[in-house]
Design an enzyme around this catalytic site. Structure first.
Site, short mmCIF file in Angstrom:
data_model
loop_
_atom_site.label_atom_id
_atom_site.label_comp_id
_atom_site.label_asym_id
_atom_site.label_seq_id
_atom_site.Cartn_x
_atom_site.Cartn_y
_atom_site.Cartn_z
N ASP A 1 8.73 -23.64 -2.72
CA ASP A 1 7.69 -22.91 -3.35
C ASP A 1 7.23 -21.74 -2.66
OD1 ASP A 1 7.97 -24.86 -5.35
OD2 ASP A 1 6.78 -26.33 -4.19
N LYS B 1 10.31 -17.62 -4.06
CA LYS B 1 11.72 -17.21 -4.26
C LYS B 1 11.68 -16.65 -5.53
CE LYS B 1 12.99 -21.60 -3.63
NZ LYS B 1 11.84 -22.21 -2.99
N GLY C 1 10.87 -24.78 -9.74
CA GLY C 1 9.95 -24.33 -10.30
C GLY C 1 9.61 -22.98 -9.57
N HIS C 2 10.03 -21.71 -10.15
CA HIS C 2 9.75 -20.54 -9.62
C HIS C 2 9.15 -19.74 -10.70
CE1 HIS C 2 13.85 -20.76 -7.46
NE2 HIS C 2 13.23 -21.77 -7.30
N GLN D 1 14.83 -24.70 -4.09
CA GLN D 1 14.38 -25.80 -3.13
C GLN D 1 14.37 -24.90 -1.60
OE1 GLN D 1 17.44 -26.85 -5.16
NE2 GLN D 1 15.11 -27.43 -6.44
P1 GDP Z 1 9.45 -20.55 -5.62
O1 GDP Z 1 9.63 -21.90 -5.95
O2 GDP Z 1 9.95 -20.52 -4.25
O3 GDP Z 1 9.92 -19.50 -6.76
O4 GDP Z 1 7.60 -20.46 -5.68
P2 GDP Z 1 6.80 -21.03 -6.63
O5 GDP Z 1 6.77 -20.23 -7.83
O6 GDP Z 1 7.03 -22.41 -6.94
O7 GDP Z 1 5.37 -20.91 -5.80
C1 GDP Z 1 4.89 -19.84 -5.17
C2 GDP Z 1 3.52 -19.31 -6.00
O8 GDP Z 1 3.04 -18.56 -5.23
C3 GDP Z 1 3.70 -18.84 -7.19
O9 GDP Z 1 2.26 -19.38 -8.05
C4 GDP Z 1 3.55 -17.32 -7.01
O10 GDP Z 1 3.15 -16.76 -8.47
C5 GDP Z 1 2.89 -17.14 -5.88
N1 GDP Z 1 3.10 -16.22 -4.83
C6 GDP Z 1 4.12 -15.54 -4.46
N2 GDP Z 1 3.90 -14.57 -3.81
C7 GDP Z 1 2.69 -14.47 -3.33
C8 GDP Z 1 1.83 -13.67 -2.87
O11 GDP Z 1 2.14 -12.87 -1.86
N3 GDP Z 1 0.39 -13.80 -2.78
C9 GDP Z 1 -0.28 -14.92 -3.59
N4 GDP Z 1 -1.34 -15.10 -3.70
N5 GDP Z 1 0.63 -15.81 -4.38
C10 GDP Z 1 1.90 -15.50 -4.37
P1 IMO Z 2 11.81 -24.83 -5.83
O1 IMO Z 2 12.87 -24.34 -6.05
C1 IMO Z 2 9.35 -27.89 -3.75
C2 IMO Z 2 11.40 -31.89 -3.28
C3 IMO Z 2 10.61 -33.12 -4.23
C4 IMO Z 2 11.14 -34.24 -3.27
C5 IMO Z 2 12.39 -34.07 -2.89
C6 IMO Z 2 13.77 -34.42 -3.43
O2 IMO Z 2 10.61 -24.54 -6.66
O3 IMO Z 2 11.23 -24.42 -4.45
P2 IMO Z 2 14.37 -34.30 -6.15
O4 IMO Z 2 13.85 -34.29 -7.41
O5 IMO Z 2 15.18 -32.60 -5.64
O6 IMO Z 2 15.75 -35.34 -5.89
O7 IMO Z 2 13.33 -34.53 -5.05
O8 IMO Z 2 12.65 -32.58 -2.78
N1 IMO Z 2 11.52 -30.64 -4.15
C7 IMO Z 2 11.01 -29.55 -4.18
N2 IMO Z 2 9.70 -29.40 -3.60
N3 IMO Z 2 10.07 -27.08 -4.57
C8 IMO Z 2 11.09 -27.34 -4.98
O9 IMO Z 2 12.01 -26.55 -5.52
C9 IMO Z 2 11.71 -28.78 -5.05
N4 IMO Z 2 12.61 -29.20 -5.36
C10 IMO Z 2 12.93 -30.68 -4.91
O10 IMO Z 2 9.33 -33.03 -4.26
O11 IMO Z 2 10.37 -34.37 -2.11
MG MG Z 3 8.88 -23.68 -6.74
#
Ligand code: GDP
Ligand code: IMO
Ligand code: MG
Length: 429
Positions: free
Chosen positions: A13, A16, A40-41, A223
């Site tokens: 998270d 990416k 979850g991106h 991840q």
């Molecule tokens: P990912 O799994 O690595 O793609 O990240 P997620 O989307 O799960 O979580 C990142 C969160 O941070 C999302 O809600 C993005 O919209 C938000 N985000 C990404 N870059 C920035 C930033 O520079 N500032 C802020 N405030 N939010 C950001």
């Molecule tokens: P993104 O791509 C954050 C965590 C789960 C758990 C562990 C194993 O959005 O960064 P799984 O269901 O993969 O067997 O769970 O990995 N986990 C993540 N945590 N961001 C993710 O993906 C994750 N994908 C798996 O919460 O601790």
């Molecule tokens: Mg994510």
């Protein structure tokens, strides 16, 4: 020609999806090399928010071909519901291609994920419950179902029966659940055959041919490094290799072709699920980062655990991934907080560790050693160059770069596509 890997440098998270979206408009392919619908991106384009779980965020880039690589595990129900959801919002997912060698998540994998977690009780991993671990376990045990199997009914049936022979024993005798009927699973997969078949390709051949022709390929890892089954906080990890080596395997692109390895890292740290996290905060600052950063898991809606930036982790991620660049996200979240602690090393049972300790037990005991820097007061969400940032924000970034050992090439100052400072463009030249 450019072959770029985007990889999470912490526990996921990091942003990416946003990083992919920024580069996706200028590449020919965006490949997801690992993971499944446990990711979850989030991408925010012109105020519109998209949450991608199984599809690469590159599906939103109009000129790129999105690909699910051979290293991905695919839940077909989730795949087509995500495609339908995007198309209902006007996005075009028709370019999506799927590797013939990717594995399929079966309904029994999800059942096994949930019952195994329940069985572990207080030792549970806190998985996303999407059947990811059991699907990868079957892949390695050589009883998995692959995308290409859907093209041959008799093979598909044989493979389902072989997989269920042992699983049903486990489900019934160990977990006291009902046995799963092979016909039901067969019908479930076949129900998607006509939609899936036209998407199936030999992705490794196509991607390498694209690179030969001078095209640009971006790999969007799911991840993160600390969730890697080899390099992460085992057993509190996912079941794939979300590091750069895993991206090469999961896309079928050799390491010698990689031109940049871009580590995505938050200006602080978060984690979802169980497992050690040295800089985790249990005070008002943890709550502050959680609330101000909007730190709620996209996939499961769980609150993310929050803590300060950990440069030991950053150096570790730099090493095991061979990072060439860092993208520091969410710098805006630290605005106005007075002082910002940065973890520079760990104290493990009275001994200072500047690098990751040898064993997990030591890592569980790691207490962060902090230095602090003054935070800036000014709103930075409108800054588009390093020069526009307040001096203290620049000092913070300089210190992160120095401690992390990898140059900072991008800085995120908000969730929007345009809220990014580009220091070095990985696609230039
Ligand atoms: P990912 O799994 O690595 O793609 O990240 P997620 O989307 O799960 O979580 C990142 C969160 O941070 C999302 O809600 C993005 O919209 C938000 N985000 C990404 N870059 C920035 C930033 O520079 N500032 C802020 N405030 N939010 C950001
Ligand atoms: P993104 O791509 C954050 C965590 C789960 C758990 C562990 C194993 O959005 O960064 P799984 O269901 O993969 O067997 O769970 O990995 N986990 C993540 N945590 N961001 C993710 O993906 C994750 N994908 C798996 O919460 O601790
Ligand atoms: Mg994510």
């Amino acid at each position: 020609m450019a072959a770029i890997i985007i990889v999470g440098a912490q526990w996921g998270d990091e942003g990416k999806g946003k990083a992919t979206d920024i580069l996706g408009g200028r590449v020919d392919y965006v490949v997801k090399p690992n993971g499944g619908n446990n990711a979850g991106h989030t991408v925010v384009v012109g105020g519109e928010k998209y949450e991608l779980k199984l599809l690469p965020a590159g599906v939103l880039s109009e000129n790129a071909t999105p690909v699910l690589g051979n290293g991905v595990v695919i839940n077909l129900e989730a795949l087509f519901s995500e495609i339908d959801g995007l198309e209902a919002r006007g996005a075009d997912a028709s370019r999506l291609r799927v590797s013939a060698n990717a594995h399929l998540v079966a309904p029994y994998h999800q059942t096994l994920d949930r019952v195994t977690e329940r069985f572990l009780g207080k030792r549970a991993i806190g998985t996303t419950g999407r059947g990811i671990g059991p699907t990868y376990a079957d892949k390695v045990s050589r009883v998995g179902i692959r995308v290409q199997d859907i093209l041959d009914e008799s093979i598909l049936r044989q493979k389902i029966e072989a997989a269920l022979a042992r699983k049903n024993q486990i489900l019934v005798k160990l977990y006291n659940r009902r046995a799963i009927d092979a016909d039901e699973v067969f019908d479930y997969f076949m129900g998607y055959r006509d939609r899936l078949a036209p998407m199936i390709i030999d992705s490794a051949t196509e991607l390498n041919a694209a690179l030969d022709a001078g095209k640009h390929v971006l790999m969007e890892g799911g991840q993160a490094t600390m969730l890697d089954v080899d390099h992460g906080t085992y057993p509190f990890v996912t079941s794939s290799n979300p590091t750069t080596g895993g991206a090469c395997v999961g896309a079928g692109i050799g390491p010698t072709r990689i031109t940049s390895s871009l580590g995505i890292i938050k200006a602080y740290t978060t984690r979802v699920g169980a497992g050690p996290f040295p800089t985790e905060l249990f005070d008002k600052w943890g709550e502050y980062l959680q609330t101000t950063g909007g730190e709620v898991g996209v996939n499961t809606g769980r609150k993310r655990r929050c803590g300060w930036y950990d440069s030991v982790l950053a150096r570790y991620a730099g090493r095991v991934n061979g990072l060439t660049d860092l993208f520091v996200t969410k710098l805006d979240v630290l605005t106005g907080i007075g002082e910002i602690p940065i973890c520079v090393a760990y104290d493990v049972d009275g001994v200072r560790h500047d690098e990751m300790p040898l064993t997990q037990s030591e890592f569980h005991h790691a207490v962060p050693i902090y230095e602090t820097m003054p935070a800036w007061e000014e709103d930075i969400t409108g800054c588009r160059s390093i020069a526009e940032l307040p001096g203290r924000a620049r000092d913070y970034l300089d210190r992160l770069e120095e401690l992390s050992g990898t140059r900072i090439s991008y800085v995120g100052v908000g969730p929007g596509r345009d809220q990014t400072i580009v220091v070095n463009d990985v696609l230039a030249g």
